[in-house]
Motif scaffolding. Structure first.
Motif, PDB file in Angstrom:
ATOM      1  N   GLU A  16       0.868  -1.176   0.000  1.00 36.05           N
ATOM      2  CA  GLU A  16       0.000   0.000   0.000  1.00 36.05           C
ATOM      3  C   GLU A  16       0.905   1.226   0.000  1.00 36.05           C
ATOM      4  O   GLU A  16       1.854   1.308   0.792  1.00 36.05           O
ATOM      5  CB  GLU A  16      -0.876  -0.026   1.253  1.00 36.05           C
ATOM      6  CG  GLU A  16      -1.792   1.148   1.391  1.00 36.05           C
ATOM      7  CD  GLU A  16      -2.618   1.100   2.666  1.00 36.05           C
ATOM      8  OE1 GLU A  16      -3.559   1.896   2.760  1.00 36.05           O
ATOM      9  OE2 GLU A  16      -2.317   0.302   3.574  1.00 36.05           O
ATOM     10  N   PHE A  60       0.865   5.630  -0.234  1.00 40.72           N
ATOM     11  CA  PHE A  60       0.093   6.868  -0.172  1.00 40.72           C
ATOM     12  C   PHE A  60       1.010   7.967   0.329  1.00 40.72           C
ATOM     13  O   PHE A  60       2.160   7.727   0.694  1.00 40.72           O
ATOM     14  CB  PHE A  60      -1.156   6.712   0.704  1.00 40.72           C
ATOM     15  CG  PHE A  60      -0.892   6.158   2.079  1.00 40.72           C
ATOM     16  CD1 PHE A  60      -0.582   6.998   3.133  1.00 40.72           C
ATOM     17  CD2 PHE A  60      -0.951   4.790   2.314  1.00 40.72           C
ATOM     18  CE1 PHE A  60      -0.345   6.496   4.405  1.00 40.72           C
ATOM     19  CE2 PHE A  60      -0.716   4.271   3.576  1.00 40.72           C
ATOM     20  CZ  PHE A  60      -0.409   5.124   4.623  1.00 40.72           C
ATOM     21  N   LEU A 111      -3.902  12.952   4.491  1.00 42.25           N
ATOM     22  CA  LEU A 111      -3.558  12.342   3.212  1.00 42.25           C
ATOM     23  C   LEU A 111      -3.956  13.229   2.039  1.00 42.25           C
ATOM     24  O   LEU A 111      -4.869  14.055   2.133  1.00 42.25           O
ATOM     25  CB  LEU A 111      -4.199  10.966   3.095  1.00 42.25           C
ATOM     26  CG  LEU A 111      -3.782   9.967   4.172  1.00 42.25           C
ATOM     27  CD1 LEU A 111      -4.339   8.579   3.858  1.00 42.25           C
ATOM     28  CD2 LEU A 111      -2.279   9.909   4.364  1.00 42.25           C
ATOM     29  N   SER A 112      -3.254  13.013   0.914  1.00 40.29           N
ATOM     30  CA  SER A 112      -3.449  13.793  -0.308  1.00 40.29           C
ATOM     31  C   SER A 112      -3.746  12.856  -1.468  1.00 40.29           C
ATOM     32  O   SER A 112      -3.739  11.639  -1.323  1.00 40.29           O
ATOM     33  CB  SER A 112      -2.179  14.609  -0.609  1.00 40.29           C
ATOM     34  OG  SER A 112      -1.873  15.473   0.447  1.00 40.29           O
ATOM     35  N   SER A 145      -5.476  10.617  -4.195  1.00 37.51           N
ATOM     36  CA  SER A 145      -6.696   9.807  -4.239  1.00 37.51           C
ATOM     37  C   SER A 145      -7.280   9.551  -2.852  1.00 37.51           C
ATOM     38  O   SER A 145      -8.436   9.169  -2.725  1.00 37.51           O
ATOM     39  CB  SER A 145      -6.430   8.478  -4.940  1.00 37.51           C
ATOM     40  OG  SER A 145      -5.526   7.698  -4.186  1.00 37.51           O
ATOM     41  N   ARG A 146      -6.498   9.786  -1.806  1.00 44.78           N
ATOM     42  CA  ARG A 146      -6.984   9.584  -0.432  1.00 44.78           C
ATOM     43  C   ARG A 146      -7.176  10.907   0.317  1.00 44.78           C
ATOM     44  O   ARG A 146      -7.228  10.941   1.542  1.00 44.78           O
ATOM     45  CB  ARG A 146      -6.017   8.658   0.314  1.00 44.78           C
ATOM     46  CG  ARG A 146      -6.063   7.250  -0.303  1.00 44.78           C
ATOM     47  CD  ARG A 146      -5.299   6.239   0.439  1.00 44.78           C
ATOM     48  NE  ARG A 146      -5.783   6.055   1.797  1.00 44.78           N
ATOM     49  CZ  ARG A 146      -5.241   5.196   2.639  1.00 44.78           C
ATOM     50  NH1 ARG A 146      -4.243   4.420   2.265  1.00 44.78           N
ATOM     51  NH2 ARG A 146      -5.712   5.088   3.869  1.00 44.78           N
ATOM     52  N   SER A 147      -7.292  11.968  -0.446  1.00 45.40           N
ATOM     53  CA  SER A 147      -7.501  13.297   0.134  1.00 45.40           C
ATOM     54  C   SER A 147      -8.730  13.280   1.041  1.00 45.40           C
ATOM     55  O   SER A 147      -9.749  12.684   0.719  1.00 45.40           O
ATOM     56  CB  SER A 147      -7.690  14.316  -0.987  1.00 45.40           C
ATOM     57  OG  SER A 147      -7.822  15.606  -0.455  1.00 45.40           O
ATOM     58  N   GLU A 185      -8.688  11.917   4.035  1.00 42.45           N
ATOM     59  CA  GLU A 185      -8.454  10.879   5.040  1.00 42.45           C
ATOM     60  C   GLU A 185      -7.268  11.273   5.915  1.00 42.45           C
ATOM     61  O   GLU A 185      -6.441  12.103   5.533  1.00 42.45           O
ATOM     62  CB  GLU A 185      -8.132   9.537   4.379  1.00 42.45           C
ATOM     63  CG  GLU A 185      -9.245   8.927   3.578  1.00 42.45           C
ATOM     64  CD  GLU A 185      -8.820   7.600   2.969  1.00 42.45           C
ATOM     65  OE1 GLU A 185      -8.230   6.755   3.685  1.00 42.45           O
ATOM     66  OE2 GLU A 185      -9.060   7.410   1.766  1.00 42.45           O
ATOM     67  N   PHE A 203      -4.133   9.360   8.473  1.00 45.19           N
ATOM     68  CA  PHE A 203      -3.458   8.099   8.773  1.00 45.19           C
ATOM     69  C   PHE A 203      -2.481   8.363   9.905  1.00 45.19           C
ATOM     70  O   PHE A 203      -1.790   9.379   9.908  1.00 45.19           O
ATOM     71  CB  PHE A 203      -2.718   7.555   7.547  1.00 45.19           C
ATOM     72  CG  PHE A 203      -2.347   6.117   7.677  1.00 45.19           C
ATOM     73  CD1 PHE A 203      -3.242   5.124   7.304  1.00 45.19           C
ATOM     74  CD2 PHE A 203      -1.114   5.750   8.189  1.00 45.19           C
ATOM     75  CE1 PHE A 203      -2.911   3.782   7.436  1.00 45.19           C
ATOM     76  CE2 PHE A 203      -0.778   4.420   8.323  1.00 45.19           C
ATOM     77  CZ  PHE A 203      -1.676   3.430   7.944  1.00 45.19           C
ATOM     78  N   THR A 205      -2.220   3.545  -7.884  1.00 48.19           N
ATOM     79  CA  THR A 205      -3.013   4.644  -8.431  1.00 48.19           C
ATOM     80  C   THR A 205      -2.362   5.336  -9.620  1.00 48.19           C
ATOM     81  O   THR A 205      -3.039   6.051 -10.353  1.00 48.19           O
ATOM     82  CB  THR A 205      -3.276   5.713  -7.353  1.00 48.19           C
ATOM     83  OG1 THR A 205      -2.025   6.296  -6.974  1.00 48.19           O
ATOM     84  CG2 THR A 205      -3.986   5.111  -6.144  1.00 48.19           C
TER      85      THR A 205
END
Length: 105
Positions: A36, A38, A54-55, A57-59, A61, A63, A85
């Protein structure tokens, strides 16, 4: 007393705060490995852990990473492509990699 935990570094915390971190997590289980990847910006860094906003595609979220200063390395300048991605991360400040072992799926 040595409790086996890595010693936290306030100097590293100051460098991490506001920086962009590229994260790779290898998850190993009885059925194999997955990777994974990110990235995000550090919004908190202290002895309790590192919190990333997060930035890409996971903007939107967050972590949370363990507070282990041995796991953070200054990134080499350049473009980094995330495998899943295809996103390109330009000139992140730090990289970190982790391996998570699981006995079951």
């Amino acid at each position: 007393m040595d409790d086996g935990k890595p010693e936290w570094s306030d100097d590293l915390a100051a460098k991490l705060l506001g920086s962009v971190v590229l994260v790779g997590i290898t998850r190993r289980s009885v059925s194999g490995e997955t990777l994974e990847q990110f990235y995000g910006t550090v919004k908190r860094a202290d002895a309790q852990g590192i919190d990333l906003a997060l930035s890409g595609s996971r903007s939107g979220e967050s972590f949370f990473l363990p507070p282990d200063p041995r796991a953070f390395f200054p990134a080499q300048p350049g473009s980094y492509r995330l495998r899943d991605t295809g996103e390109i991360v330009e000139n992140p400040d730090f990289t970190t990699t982790w391996t998570v072992d699981r006995d079951e799926d």
